[in-house]
Design an enzyme around this catalytic site. Structure first.
Site, PDB file in Angstrom:
ATOM      1  N   SER A 121       0.846  -1.185   0.000  1.00 40.17           N
ATOM      2  CA  SER A 121       0.000   0.000   0.000  1.00 40.17           C
ATOM      3  C   SER A 121       0.881   1.234   0.000  1.00 40.17           C
ATOM      4  O   SER A 121       2.000   1.220   0.534  1.00 40.17           O
ATOM      5  CB  SER A 121      -0.903   0.006   1.248  1.00 40.17           C
ATOM      6  OG  SER A 121      -1.473   1.285   1.451  1.00 40.17           O
ATOM      7  N   SER A 122       0.377   2.301  -0.568  1.00 40.48           N
ATOM      8  CA  SER A 122       1.150   3.545  -0.599  1.00 40.48           C
ATOM      9  C   SER A 122       1.307   4.166   0.785  1.00 40.48           C
ATOM     10  O   SER A 122       2.100   5.090   0.961  1.00 40.48           O
ATOM     11  CB  SER A 122       0.489   4.555  -1.545  1.00 40.48           C
ATOM     12  OG  SER A 122      -0.840   4.822  -1.149  1.00 40.48           O
ATOM     13  N   CYS A 123       0.592   3.643   1.791  1.00 37.11           N
ATOM     14  CA  CYS A 123       0.730   4.181   3.149  1.00 37.11           C
ATOM     15  C   CYS A 123       2.071   3.793   3.777  1.00 37.11           C
ATOM     16  O   CYS A 123       2.388   4.251   4.877  1.00 37.11           O
ATOM     17  CB  CYS A 123      -0.416   3.724   4.044  1.00 37.11           C
ATOM     18  SG  CYS A 123      -0.348   1.986   4.514  1.00 37.11           S
ATOM     19  N   TYR A 150      -0.606  -0.726  10.207  1.00 35.95           N
ATOM     20  CA  TYR A 150      -0.798  -1.406   8.917  1.00 35.95           C
ATOM     21  C   TYR A 150       0.413  -1.182   8.020  1.00 35.95           C
ATOM     22  O   TYR A 150       0.910  -2.114   7.360  1.00 35.95           O
ATOM     23  CB  TYR A 150      -2.066  -0.883   8.247  1.00 35.95           C
ATOM     24  CG  TYR A 150      -2.338  -1.429   6.873  1.00 35.95           C
ATOM     25  CD1 TYR A 150      -2.844  -2.715   6.705  1.00 35.95           C
ATOM     26  CD2 TYR A 150      -2.112  -0.663   5.737  1.00 35.95           C
ATOM     27  CE1 TYR A 150      -3.107  -3.219   5.440  1.00 35.95           C
ATOM     28  CE2 TYR A 150      -2.365  -1.161   4.467  1.00 35.95           C
ATOM     29  CZ  TYR A 150      -2.866  -2.442   4.330  1.00 35.95           C
ATOM     30  OH  TYR A 150      -3.125  -2.941   3.068  1.00 35.95           O
ATOM     31  N   LYS A 154       3.155  -3.883   6.188  1.00 33.92           N
ATOM     32  CA  LYS A 154       3.442  -3.935   4.757  1.00 33.92           C
ATOM     33  C   LYS A 154       4.923  -3.696   4.468  1.00 33.92           C
ATOM     34  O   LYS A 154       5.502  -4.287   3.544  1.00 33.92           O
ATOM     35  CB  LYS A 154       2.568  -2.926   4.004  1.00 33.92           C
ATOM     36  CG  LYS A 154       1.093  -3.314   3.971  1.00 33.92           C
ATOM     37  CD  LYS A 154       0.911  -4.651   3.284  1.00 33.92           C
ATOM     38  CE  LYS A 154      -0.549  -5.062   3.184  1.00 33.92           C
ATOM     39  NZ  LYS A 154      -0.719  -6.368   2.495  1.00 33.92           N
ATOM     40  N   HIS A 193     -12.765   2.557   2.966  1.00 38.31           N
ATOM     41  CA  HIS A 193     -11.887   3.661   2.644  1.00 38.31           C
ATOM     42  C   HIS A 193     -12.723   4.817   2.113  1.00 38.31           C
ATOM     43  O   HIS A 193     -13.923   4.717   1.945  1.00 38.31           O
ATOM     44  CB  HIS A 193     -10.843   3.228   1.609  1.00 38.31           C
ATOM     45  CG  HIS A 193      -9.806   2.305   2.166  1.00 38.31           C
ATOM     46  ND1 HIS A 193      -9.888   0.929   2.064  1.00 38.31           N
ATOM     47  CD2 HIS A 193      -8.652   2.561   2.829  1.00 38.31           C
ATOM     48  CE1 HIS A 193      -8.833   0.381   2.636  1.00 38.31           C
ATOM     49  NE2 HIS A 193      -8.074   1.339   3.115  1.00 38.31           N
TER      50      HIS A 193
END
Length: 326
Positions: A121-123, A150, A154, A193
């Site tokens: 994920s881009s987070c 989270y 990742k 989301h």
């Protein structure tokens, strides 16, 4: 990558008759990948629901790999959620995702899986990373606090893939998608989301004749959105054309404000009332736009426009609203 134990792992078209396991095949990304693989002619796809196979159970995961013997794997299974869910249940998001990905990757190592794609994920990137965010921004600053648990899970997955490459010479890769949307998304009020939450909110308002809709935050943060069918197409392309240790950003290369996306959704669903913003609620990261140069260099760009993708998603949501999660 050169040959390992006599096997040439140079990226090439995948064998359409080989066993291909899609972990998380009923989720937003996994179901899109499943559709894309079927469309591309894969004839031996394998998937298990969480009720059939709990990937948090290490013994069950290893037994599944021993039984099915997949040649290719996409790891799209994960516990996901929006700002509220991530903020409320950080232990769950950290623990569940670490166990899922560790079990799948370790089982894949034991069984010598030829090609594996790990989805993140881009987070994973710092909250205030320079925009657009390049892959080398990873671990250069503090994470967004609302989803740091989270993100850490990742990041661990990316390092796990890189470690498998270094220790075992396996040509496995990681892809980091931007904000995704499409069929089989989570539209629940508590777990969704931003985009599916807005679709549900505005569709309900349009149907009920509500005169106003209230959204969280200021509406000023900028976000990039990619349709899940585009994401699935990018995943197959990367598995067949890319090999490298760095995670690959997957996105469109352009972004819009949350206010702009809300206005577009209102237009698509036919809502004509007012929109108000609850500025006491958090905005999250001010901007999150991915640099997709590496993806473009690998020969892939997004094809589905935001408005067209939203129309497809709203149509799917309305067709399936009676039996959605939440």
């Amino acid at each position: 990558m050169t040959a390992v134990d006599g096997v040439d792992y140079t990226p090439r078209p995948l064998d359409r008759e080989a066993t291909f396991y899609v972990a998380g095949h009923r989720g937003l990304v996994g179901s899109a990948i499943w559709r894309r693989l079927e469309k591309s002619g894969f004839t031996n796809l394998v998937g298990r629901s969480s009720s059939e196979l709990d990937l948090k159970d290490r013994d069950a995961t290893f037994a599944f790999f021993a039984e099915t013997k997949p040649r290719y794997v996409v790891l799209a299974a994960a516990k996901v959620g929006g700002i509220m869910a991530n903020s409320t249940y950080p232990v769950d998001f950290l623990s569940d995702n670490l166990r899922i990905q560790t079990n799948v990757i370790d089982a894949a190592i034991e069984h010598g899986i030829e090609r594996l794609l790990f989805l993140g994920s881009s987070c994973i990137y710092p909250k205030f990373a320079e925009q657009p965010i390049r892959e080398d921004s990873l671990l250069t600053g503090h994470l967004e606090p609302t989803n740091d648990a989270y993100a850490i899970a990742k990041i661990a997955g990316i390092l796990h893939i890189q470690s498998a490459r270094r220790q075992y010479g396996l040509p496995w890769i990681s892809a980091m998608p931007t904000n995704l949307y499409g069929p089989n998304d989570n539209f629940s009020p508590q777990g969704s989301h931003v985009l599916p939450a807005l679709i549900r909110r505005y569709d309900q308002a349009a149907r009920s004749g509500a005169t106003s809709v209230t959204n969280w935050g200021t509406g000023t943060p900028r976000r990039e959105f990619l349709h899940s069918d585009d994401m699935a197409d990018a995943c197959l392309h990367l598995m067949e054309h890319y090999d490298g240790p760095a995670q690959v950003n997957v996105g469109t290369g352009s972004d819009v404000t949350i206010k702009e996306i809300a206005e577009t959704i209102a237009k698509v669903v036919g809502y004509e009332g007012a929109t108000e913003w609850d500025t006491t609620k958090p905005d999250g990261t001010p901007q999150k736009l991915l640099d997709v140069s590496q993806l473009a260099d690998a020969g892939w760009t997004a094809q589905i426009s935001l408005e067209e993708g939203l129309r497809r998603t709203v149509d799917w949501y309305r067709d399936n609203a009676d039996h959605l999660r939440g």
